[in-house]
Design an enzyme around this catalytic site. Structure first.
Site, PDB file in Angstrom:
ATOM      1  N   CYS A   2       0.852  -1.191   0.000  1.00 20.76           N
ATOM      2  CA  CYS A   2       0.000   0.000   0.000  1.00 20.76           C
ATOM      3  C   CYS A   2       0.892   1.247   0.000  1.00 20.76           C
ATOM      4  O   CYS A   2       1.943   1.278   0.633  1.00 20.76           O
ATOM      5  CB  CYS A   2      -0.929   0.106   1.188  1.00 20.76           C
ATOM      6  SG  CYS A   2      -2.137  -1.219   1.248  1.00 20.76           S
ATOM      7  N   ARG A  27       4.201  -0.606  -4.703  1.00 25.12           N
ATOM      8  CA  ARG A  27       3.783  -1.041  -3.372  1.00 25.12           C
ATOM      9  C   ARG A  27       2.466  -1.817  -3.399  1.00 25.12           C
ATOM     10  O   ARG A  27       2.003  -2.303  -2.370  1.00 25.12           O
ATOM     11  CB  ARG A  27       3.638   0.167  -2.439  1.00 25.12           C
ATOM     12  CG  ARG A  27       4.884   1.008  -2.334  1.00 25.12           C
ATOM     13  CD  ARG A  27       4.657   2.185  -1.439  1.00 25.12           C
ATOM     14  NE  ARG A  27       4.621   1.791  -0.051  1.00 25.12           N
ATOM     15  CZ  ARG A  27       5.677   1.698   0.738  1.00 25.12           C
ATOM     16  NH1 ARG A  27       6.868   1.989   0.258  1.00 25.12           N
ATOM     17  NH2 ARG A  27       5.552   1.324   1.982  1.00 25.12           N
ATOM     18  N   TRP A  77      -2.503  -2.851  -1.644  1.00 23.30           N
ATOM     19  CA  TRP A  77      -2.173  -4.271  -1.691  1.00 23.30           C
ATOM     20  C   TRP A  77      -3.034  -4.891  -0.602  1.00 23.30           C
ATOM     21  O   TRP A  77      -2.842  -4.615   0.582  1.00 23.30           O
ATOM     22  CB  TRP A  77      -0.686  -4.499  -1.411  1.00 23.30           C
ATOM     23  CG  TRP A  77      -0.288  -5.938  -1.543  1.00 23.30           C
ATOM     24  CD1 TRP A  77       0.046  -6.599  -2.681  1.00 23.30           C
ATOM     25  CD2 TRP A  77      -0.189  -6.898  -0.471  1.00 23.30           C
ATOM     26  NE1 TRP A  77       0.341  -7.908  -2.395  1.00 23.30           N
ATOM     27  CE2 TRP A  77       0.205  -8.115  -1.058  1.00 23.30           C
ATOM     28  CE3 TRP A  77      -0.401  -6.856   0.893  1.00 23.30           C
ATOM     29  CZ2 TRP A  77       0.405  -9.273  -0.311  1.00 23.30           C
ATOM     30  CZ3 TRP A  77      -0.212  -8.008   1.641  1.00 23.30           C
ATOM     31  CH2 TRP A  77       0.194  -9.203   1.041  1.00 23.30           C
ATOM     32  N   ASN A 103      -1.723   2.723   5.379  1.00 23.33           N
ATOM     33  CA  ASN A 103      -0.818   1.642   5.004  1.00 23.33           C
ATOM     34  C   ASN A 103      -0.451   0.916   6.291  1.00 23.33           C
ATOM     35  O   ASN A 103       0.009   1.548   7.235  1.00 23.33           O
ATOM     36  CB  ASN A 103       0.438   2.225   4.337  1.00 23.33           C
ATOM     37  CG  ASN A 103       1.565   1.219   4.222  1.00 23.33           C
ATOM     38  OD1 ASN A 103       1.322   0.038   4.047  1.00 23.33           O
ATOM     39  ND2 ASN A 103       2.792   1.682   4.323  1.00 23.33           N
ATOM     40  N   GLY A 104      -0.687  -0.398   6.345  1.00 27.07           N
ATOM     41  CA  GLY A 104      -0.371  -1.160   7.554  1.00 27.07           C
ATOM     42  C   GLY A 104      -1.506  -2.091   7.904  1.00 27.07           C
ATOM     43  O   GLY A 104      -2.368  -2.387   7.065  1.00 27.07           O
ATOM     44  N   GLU A 487      16.286 -19.512  -5.977  1.00 24.27           N
ATOM     45  CA  GLU A 487      15.985 -18.212  -6.577  1.00 24.27           C
ATOM     46  C   GLU A 487      15.454 -18.379  -8.006  1.00 24.27           C
ATOM     47  O   GLU A 487      14.537 -17.664  -8.417  1.00 24.27           O
ATOM     48  CB  GLU A 487      17.241 -17.321  -6.535  1.00 24.27           C
ATOM     49  CG  GLU A 487      17.110 -15.955  -7.183  1.00 24.27           C
ATOM     50  CD  GLU A 487      16.012 -15.063  -6.597  1.00 24.27           C
ATOM     51  OE1 GLU A 487      15.434 -15.384  -5.562  1.00 24.27           O
ATOM     52  OE2 GLU A 487      15.723 -14.037  -7.233  1.00 24.27           O
ATOM     53  N   LYS A 491      11.785 -17.011  -9.092  1.00 23.20           N
ATOM     54  CA  LYS A 491      11.561 -16.103 -10.234  1.00 23.20           C
ATOM     55  C   LYS A 491      10.452 -16.663 -11.126  1.00 23.20           C
ATOM     56  O   LYS A 491       9.557 -15.932 -11.538  1.00 23.20           O
ATOM     57  CB  LYS A 491      12.831 -15.918 -11.079  1.00 23.20           C
ATOM     58  CG  LYS A 491      13.900 -15.039 -10.515  1.00 23.20           C
ATOM     59  CD  LYS A 491      13.595 -13.561 -10.516  1.00 23.20           C
ATOM     60  CE  LYS A 491      12.879 -13.091  -9.295  1.00 23.20           C
ATOM     61  NZ  LYS A 491      13.495 -12.965  -8.040  1.00 23.20           N
ATOM     62  N   GLU A 494       6.961 -16.487  -9.397  1.00 21.29           N
ATOM     63  CA  GLU A 494       6.444 -15.127  -9.249  1.00 21.29           C
ATOM     64  C   GLU A 494       5.796 -14.584 -10.508  1.00 21.29           C
ATOM     65  O   GLU A 494       4.772 -13.935 -10.449  1.00 21.29           O
ATOM     66  CB  GLU A 494       7.597 -14.165  -8.910  1.00 21.29           C
ATOM     67  CG  GLU A 494       8.043 -14.174  -7.502  1.00 21.29           C
ATOM     68  CD  GLU A 494       9.049 -13.059  -7.254  1.00 21.29           C
ATOM     69  OE1 GLU A 494      10.155 -13.119  -7.831  1.00 21.29           O
ATOM     70  OE2 GLU A 494       8.739 -12.140  -6.501  1.00 21.29           O
ATOM     71  N   HIS A 510      15.054 -38.338  -1.577  1.00 20.47           N
ATOM     72  CA  HIS A 510      14.390 -38.508  -0.278  1.00 20.47           C
ATOM     73  C   HIS A 510      12.913 -38.136  -0.337  1.00 20.47           C
ATOM     74  O   HIS A 510      12.295 -37.889   0.699  1.00 20.47           O
ATOM     75  CB  HIS A 510      15.115 -37.686   0.789  1.00 20.47           C
ATOM     76  CG  HIS A 510      16.520 -38.145   1.008  1.00 20.47           C
ATOM     77  ND1 HIS A 510      16.826 -39.341   1.636  1.00 20.47           N
ATOM     78  CD2 HIS A 510      17.705 -37.607   0.624  1.00 20.47           C
ATOM     79  CE1 HIS A 510      18.146 -39.498   1.658  1.00 20.47           C
ATOM     80  NE2 HIS A 510      18.706 -38.460   1.037  1.00 20.47           N
ATOM     81  N   LYS A 609       6.169  -4.804  -4.413  1.00 19.56           N
ATOM     82  CA  LYS A 609       7.635  -4.748  -4.363  1.00 19.56           C
ATOM     83  C   LYS A 609       8.141  -4.569  -2.935  1.00 19.56           C
ATOM     84  O   LYS A 609       9.208  -5.054  -2.588  1.00 19.56           O
ATOM     85  CB  LYS A 609       8.112  -3.581  -5.242  1.00 19.56           C
ATOM     86  CG  LYS A 609       9.603  -3.463  -5.350  1.00 19.56           C
ATOM     87  CD  LYS A 609      10.095  -3.915  -6.697  1.00 19.56           C
ATOM     88  CE  LYS A 609      11.588  -4.021  -6.762  1.00 19.56           C
ATOM     89  NZ  LYS A 609      12.003  -5.387  -7.089  1.00 19.56           N
TER      90      LYS A 609
HETATM   91  O1  M6R Z   1      12.882  -5.365  -0.196  1.00 18.84           O
HETATM   92  P1  M6R Z   1      13.288  -6.728   0.271  1.00 18.84           P
HETATM   93  O2  M6R Z   1      14.500  -7.234  -0.386  1.00 18.84           O
HETATM   94  O3  M6R Z   1      13.377  -6.808   1.774  1.00 18.84           O
HETATM   95  O4  M6R Z   1      12.089  -7.661  -0.173  1.00 18.84           O
HETATM   96  C1  M6R Z   1      12.061  -9.009   0.169  1.00 18.84           C
HETATM   97  C2  M6R Z   1      11.070  -9.774  -0.682  1.00 18.84           C
HETATM   98  O5  M6R Z   1       9.778  -9.277  -0.509  1.00 18.84           O
HETATM   99  C3  M6R Z   1      11.439  -9.725  -2.161  1.00 18.84           C
HETATM  100  O6  M6R Z   1      12.717 -10.210  -2.386  1.00 18.84           O
HETATM  101  C4  M6R Z   1      10.446 -10.543  -3.002  1.00 18.84           C
HETATM  102  O7  M6R Z   1      10.607 -11.896  -2.721  1.00 18.84           O
HETATM  103  C5  M6R Z   1      10.630 -10.231  -4.478  1.00 18.84           C
HETATM  104  N1  M6R Z   1       9.361 -10.212  -5.104  1.00 18.84           N
HETATM  105  C6  M6R Z   1      11.506 -11.196  -5.175  1.00 18.84           C
HETATM  106  O8  M6R Z   1      11.484 -11.104  -6.562  1.00 18.84           O
END
Ligand code: M6R
Length: 614
Positions: A2, A27, A77, A103-104, A487, A491, A494, A510, A609
């Site tokens: 947000c 955000r 959000w 926001n919160g 990672e 990716k 996401e 396993h 983000k």
């Molecule tokens: O701003 P930050 O690095 O603390 O954010 C952490 C995660 O929210 C962030 O890495 C998220 O997983 C991304 N969408 C990854 O692509």
């Protein structure tokens, strides 16, 4: 998570709010809304989905609101309640005279809602925020002063919030406050701006005040009053923001993500400038305040982070333990904060965060700081809340990352971890001089190696197309590249919504091996070094179960041709630096699959983000 904006001054407010919200769209983008003070009323406009929808809603109303000079706005959000127009902010009280953006998370909203309903308030949304509008309005009805009403209301509210509030009876006044959520006030000539983050105001002013928790600020075009929790007026601390307005452009790329992937060679070059001159010169980290004495007194390092930053932290553990011989633990911040964590003045706590605002990591940092640990922050935002808690800082200097899926900030975090580990190893004397020199020499070559990979991206695109129509995807690796597998899978999940999972290759047998059949792609991160033969054996095991095998490798070994259906080759690189080189094709695979499937690459569904709620 947000974003909020506000403006009070002499200029037409609508464009200021919409431009600000556009800068904060990273955000959240579930819904948006603005409230505008007109001569007689407060008008509220809202839309589901992206900001473009709100612009459509506003178009037919433009004449009514173009002259207005005060308003508040929100980009959502969703936490409580679906992303609908009804749940979009701003929220009002029953008479419509008071509006709130938030926001919160208001943790005691259920109790507050019951009390307010008993008093006769009618709730229209499922949000926690609507309790704030009714609560402040009901107090306002008695005290007839917006600032006072906010001060009384916030004493009843539990949870995290940044709030911007206006009332129809106080035509030139915004009241703002915060607790455990970001908020800053931009200071102009006869005007004030309110925002969750700098990009929303930097076009208008470079002077800003970072409100601290529980302060309440009252803004009119020509006055600013900040009071602390005891309602004592305090002197505002105006800072000059170290930012320039930047026009965010895709520079001809189809998506910001692709542009940011291509920026990575320069990101590494920029980081190394001034920190690593030549393979023989010592690492320079001016804002790291660790000396021989402090390092000698350390008995462990604890690294905390979330998401992609957590994967960078896992590689950080590997290299710090290897170079510096200090035990390192890594933990997701969201787990770290809800257990009895043993850290003290002999623990170095490293927080890793692109945004520097992630709520879980920020809370974890504050907890460790209170226990006396030295706090080192690795962040892309040296002006962030986390950076303000830091005893030592490693700014990762990746530049603004627009795409919600982190790419260049991850590579920048890894580069920073290498610099930090080498820096500590030099102070502690734990690495042989020849090893130090060789590794530094290889680091200086990393940008060219990434450029070589990017020059052959069509091959990776072909691979992506071949495997795009799959429901699941498995990534396997071992050792320093196990986090690379995690990672790579993150990716893909996401941005394509394919169910992708990273496993330590040795763990496949396993349990996960039960899932393998001729429909399942298995990508092996097969970099030459200590675990190469082991991953090869694990890949054979997967092949024996008919999985569709893909290799990501720097080996030219002919026997790979029989084992794998598709081979992506990357340049020669020492095992210790291989996570940087190996990650680039994995970013591209995720990108090209999502692009091929027609997904919203830069703003994937349900994500934001910056995650500023716990
Ligand atoms: O701003 P930050 O690095 O603390 O954010 C952490 C995660 O929210 C962030 O890495 C998220 O997983 C991304 N969408 C990854 O692509």
């Amino acid at each position: 998570m947000c974003g909020i904006v506000g403006y009070v001054g002499k200029k037409p407010v609508v464009d200021i709010l919409l431009d600000g919200l556009e800068q904060l769209e990273y955000r959240g983008y579930d819904s948006s809304g603005i409230a505008i003070k007109t001569a007689t009323s407060i008008d509220v406009y809202k839309a589901e989905g992206k900001l473009a929808n709100l612009r459509d809603v506003l178009r037919p109303n433009a004449d009514k609101i173009t002259q207005s000079t005060m308003g508040i706005g929100h980009i959502r959000w969703a936490t409580h309640g679906a992303p609908t127009v009804l749940n979009a902010h701003p929220h009002t009280c029953n008479c419509g005279n008071l509006v709130v953006v938030h926001n919160g998370i208001i943790e005691n909203y259920k109790e507050l809602r019951s009390e307010l309903e008993a008093e006769g308030c009618t709730f229209r949304s499922q949000t926690d925020t609507e309790t704030v509008s009714h609560l402040v309005a009901s107090i306002y009805a008695e005290v007839k002063d917006l600032t006072k009403a906010v001060q009384i209301a916030t004493k009843k509210i539990e949870g995290a919030y940044a709030l911007c509030i206006m009332h129809n009876n106080e035509p030139e006044k915004l009241v703002v406050t915060k607790r455990n959520a970001p908020l800053l006030i931009g200071v102009g000539e006869g005007e004030f701006f309110v925002a969750s983050d700098v990009p929303a105001i930097i076009k208008h002013t470079k002077k800003a005040i970072y409100l601290t928790d529980n302060q309440v600020a009252t803004l009119t075009p020509n006055s600013l009053k900040i009071e602390n929790e005891k309602e004592e007026e305090i002197e505002p601390k105006v800072e000059v923001l170290p930012w320039e307005p930047v026009a965010l452009s895709k520079m001809g790329y189809k998506h910001f993500m692709l542009k940011e992937i291509h920026e990575q060679p320069d990101v590494i070059r920029n980081i190394l400038v001034g920190k690593l001159h030549t393979s023989n010169s010592p690492i320079v980290l001016n804002e790291v305040k660790l000396n021989k004495e402090t390092l000698k007194n350390l008995n462990r390092i604890q690294v905390i982070a979330c998401g992609t930053s957590l994967h960078a932290a896992m590689i950080g553990k590997y290299i710090i333990e290897n170079f510096c011989e200090i035990p390192v633990d890594v933990e997701a911040s969201s787990e770290y904060i809800y257990r009895k964590t043993v850290t003290d003045e002999h623990t170095l706590v490293i927080g890793v965060s692109q945004s520097g605002e992630t709520a879980d990591t920020l809370t974890a940092i504050k907890q460790s700081k209170a226990r006396g640990s030295h706090i080192l922050i690795i962040t892309n935002r040296p002006d962030s809340a986390m950076a303000r808690e830091a005893d030592s800082l490693v700014p990762v200097s990746a530049g603004i990352e627009v795409s919600v899926a982190a790419t260049k900030s991850y590579i920048a975090q890894l580069t920073s971890f290498y610099l930090l580990a080498l820096y500590m190893a030099e102070i502690k004397g734990t690495m042989a001089q020849s090893d130090l020199t060789n590794l530094k020499a290889e680091m200086l070559l990393l940008p060219q190696k990434i450029e070589q990979i990017l020059a052959h991206k069509e091959e990776i695109q072909t691979c992506a197309r071949k495997y795009a129509n799959t429901r699941d995807f498995i990534y396997i690796a071992r050792g320093i590249n196990y986090p690379t597998a995690l990672e790579g899978a993150l990716k893909l999940k996401e941005i394509s919504y394919i169910n992708a999972t990273g496993y330590p290759a040795g763990e496949l047998k396993h349990g996960p091996i039960a899932m393998l059949d001729e429909t399942m792609p298995v990508l092996s991160v097969l970099m030459k070094g200590s675990v190469y033969e082991k991953i090869l054996s694990n890949s054979e095991e997967a092949k024996a179960r008919n999985a569709r095998m893909i290799a990501l490798t720097n080996s030219t070994d002919a026997k790979l041709d029989d084992l794998f259906d598709f081979i992506i080759r990357v340049p020669e690189v020492t095992e210790l630096l291989s996570p940087i080189v190996a990650m680039i094709p994995l970013q591209l695979i995720a990108y090209y699959i999502a692009e091929f499937l027609g997904k919203d690459v830069d703003q994937p569904r349900n994500l934001a983000k910056s995650v500023t709620v716990e």
